[in-house]
Design an enzyme around this catalytic site. Structure first.
Site, PDB file in Angstrom:
ATOM      1  N   SER A 207      53.394  52.564  58.608  1.00 25.04           N
ATOM      2  CA  SER A 207      54.725  51.125  58.174  1.00 25.04           C
ATOM      3  C   SER A 207      55.592  51.584  58.335  1.00 25.04           C
ATOM      4  CB  SER A 207      53.520  51.009  57.199  1.00 25.04           C
ATOM      5  OG  SER A 207      53.723  50.145  56.710  1.00 25.04           O
TER       6      SER A 207
HETATM    7  N1  LIG Z   1      54.310  43.928  52.085  1.00 22.46           N
HETATM    8  C1  LIG Z   1      54.392  44.454  52.544  1.00 22.46           C
HETATM    9  C2  LIG Z   1      54.733  44.166  54.157  1.00 22.46           C
HETATM   10  C3  LIG Z   1      54.682  45.144  55.324  1.00 22.46           C
HETATM   11  C4  LIG Z   1      54.589  46.326  54.815  1.00 22.46           C
HETATM   12  C5  LIG Z   1      54.274  46.779  53.503  1.00 22.46           C
HETATM   13  C6  LIG Z   1      54.515  46.036  52.306  1.00 22.46           C
HETATM   14  C7  LIG Z   1      54.105  46.362  51.538  1.00 22.46           C
HETATM   15  O1  LIG Z   1      53.911  45.772  50.471  1.00 22.46           O
HETATM   16  C8  LIG Z   1      54.178  48.047  50.851  1.00 22.46           C
HETATM   17  C9  LIG Z   1      53.547  48.589  49.064  1.00 22.46           C
HETATM   18  N2  LIG Z   1      52.656  48.268  49.029  1.00 22.46           N
HETATM   19  C10 LIG Z   1      55.268  48.140  48.790  1.00 22.46           C
HETATM   20  O2  LIG Z   1      54.404  47.232  47.323  1.00 22.46           O
HETATM   21  O3  LIG Z   1      56.089  47.597  48.880  1.00 22.46           O
END
Ligand SMILES: Nc1ccccc1C(=O)C[C@H](N)C(=O)O
Length: 369
Positions: A207
């Site tokens: 990611s």
């Molecule tokens: N919305 C995303 C889109 C793309 C990659 C990651 C996320 C995430 O939400 C990551 C993480 N679990 C977060 O709470 O920011």
């Protein structure tokens, strides 16, 4: 095993024959060296390294020892932050199949390193270096014989609106803004490369960790506004469900991913601020002069990019992989091998399960063929 070299801080302890632990075809042109540096590179402190013991990694089936790990080693001498630590894993050296290596040493088997950068949109305090544990365990259990060592890096995070900080140190480690994240990743790599000079390695990220992995090869540290550091670049970059074009997604979310636009805007602003030109500059698909960074990296010879995207990922669309693929094909002009490998499961299932390990081994094996 014909060659076992143990590196001991304060002096080099060599046992066995005197060959180097790596296979030795790393090219000097892929080292970014900048001098004079306005600040010296962080140098590993023997006492910090020695203060973390080696603990066993055990097989899940038999509870036999399959490797050794040091968890949460600070890669900056002066930092008390959990976010500026890394985990190291080594396969079992023959001399240490049941008793741990001395804490001040790093026994090195021949082979290459795998270094992992976790994801979490630059801000999720629940996704840390430990995201690599399932892959490390699997790699140690199958012991493919080509791995000298593995490491998983933490780095300071940006604030997360849904997760307030829990202590002053936690707050200090979770108030990062670009270029803090990449600065920490480079500090971690520099630390590891002082432990294992001449290492050849595969740099993998999940990611936003994949974005950071590309940022390592995209620019010299000083182009991120960072002081000079001697960083040996990876032979391969592997991106799992990676983010490669934040501005493009925000301007035109992929079909079926429109609902995520606001989340992308939020974490992108949180990590990189409001200036959209910075969003483009930090992403491998949209940074100016892709031919420049690809060419500089490729000058070492034999570089590879492996992109992996789970079709079931509901957070990152396949368009991110496709956009970067097109740029690399064009800019790399055959100098960098670009390949795709299959994966399955949701956005995080790829690291929570054991999906990364087989890809990493295949990439490692393919490098000198
Ligand atoms: N919305 C995303 C889109 C793309 C990659 C990651 C996320 C995430 O939400 C990551 C993480 N679990 C977060 O709470 O920011």
């Amino acid at each position: 095993m014909s060659c076992l070299t143990a590196f001991l801080f304060g002096g080099v302890e060599r046992r066995g024959n005197d060959t180097t632990p790596s296979s030795g075809n790393m090219q000097d042109t892929s080292v970014f060296s900048t001098t004079p540096a306005d600040k010296p590179s962080p140098s590993p402190s023997p006492s910090i390294w020695a203060s973390r013991p080696w603990t066993p990694v055990r097989s899940e089936d038999s509870s036999a020892i399959i490797g050794w790990t040091k968890a949460r080693v600070s890669y900056l001498d002066s930092s008390p932050l959990e976010q500026q630590t890394l985990d190291v894993y080594i396969p079992l050296p023959p001399e240490h199949s049941t008793t741990p290596p001395p804490a001040g040493t790093l026994p090195l088997l021949p082979g290459k390193w795998i270094i992992f950068i976790h994801g979490g949109a630059w801000r999720d305090p629940k996704i840390l270096s430990s995201a690599f544990i399932p892959a490390a365990r699997r790699l140690l259990a199958t012991n493919p014989g080509e791995i000298s060592g593995m490491a998983s890096l933490n780095y300071r995070l940006s604030p997360h609106p849904d997760h307030p900080s829990s202590s002053p140190d936690d707050a200090a480690g979770r108030n990062a803004h670009h270029p803090d994240h990449i600065a920490d990743v480079l500090s971690g790599l520099s630390f590891l490369q002082q432990l294992a000079p001449d290492m050849e390695y595969v740099l993998a990220g999940h990611s936003c960790g994949a974005t950071l992995a590309f940022q390592v090869v995209m620019r010299k540290p000083e182009r991120w506004g960072l002081p000079g550091m001697q960083i040996r670049l990876p032979r391969a970059v592997v991106g799992f469900n990676g983010l490669y074009d934040l501005a493009g997604f925000i301007a035109r979310p992929d079909e079926g991913f429109e609902d995520l636009r606001e989340a992308y805007v939020e974490f992108t602003r949180g990590a990189f601020g409001d200036d959209e030109s910075v969003w483009r500059d930090v992403c491998p698909t949209t940074a100016a002069d892709p031919g420049g960074w690809v060419g500089e990296w490729a000058a070492g010879g034999g570089q590879k990019v492996c992109l992996v995207q789970s079709p079931e990922d509901t957070l990152v669309p396949r368009g991110q992989l496709e956009g970067l693929w097109a740029v690399l094909e064009d800019a790399g002009k055959g100098e960098v091998v670009v390949e795709e490998r299959e994966a399955s499961g949701g956005h995080d299932a790829i690291w929570m399960g054991e999906g990364m390990a087989p890809v990493l081994v295949e990439v490692l094996r393919s490098l000198d063929q």
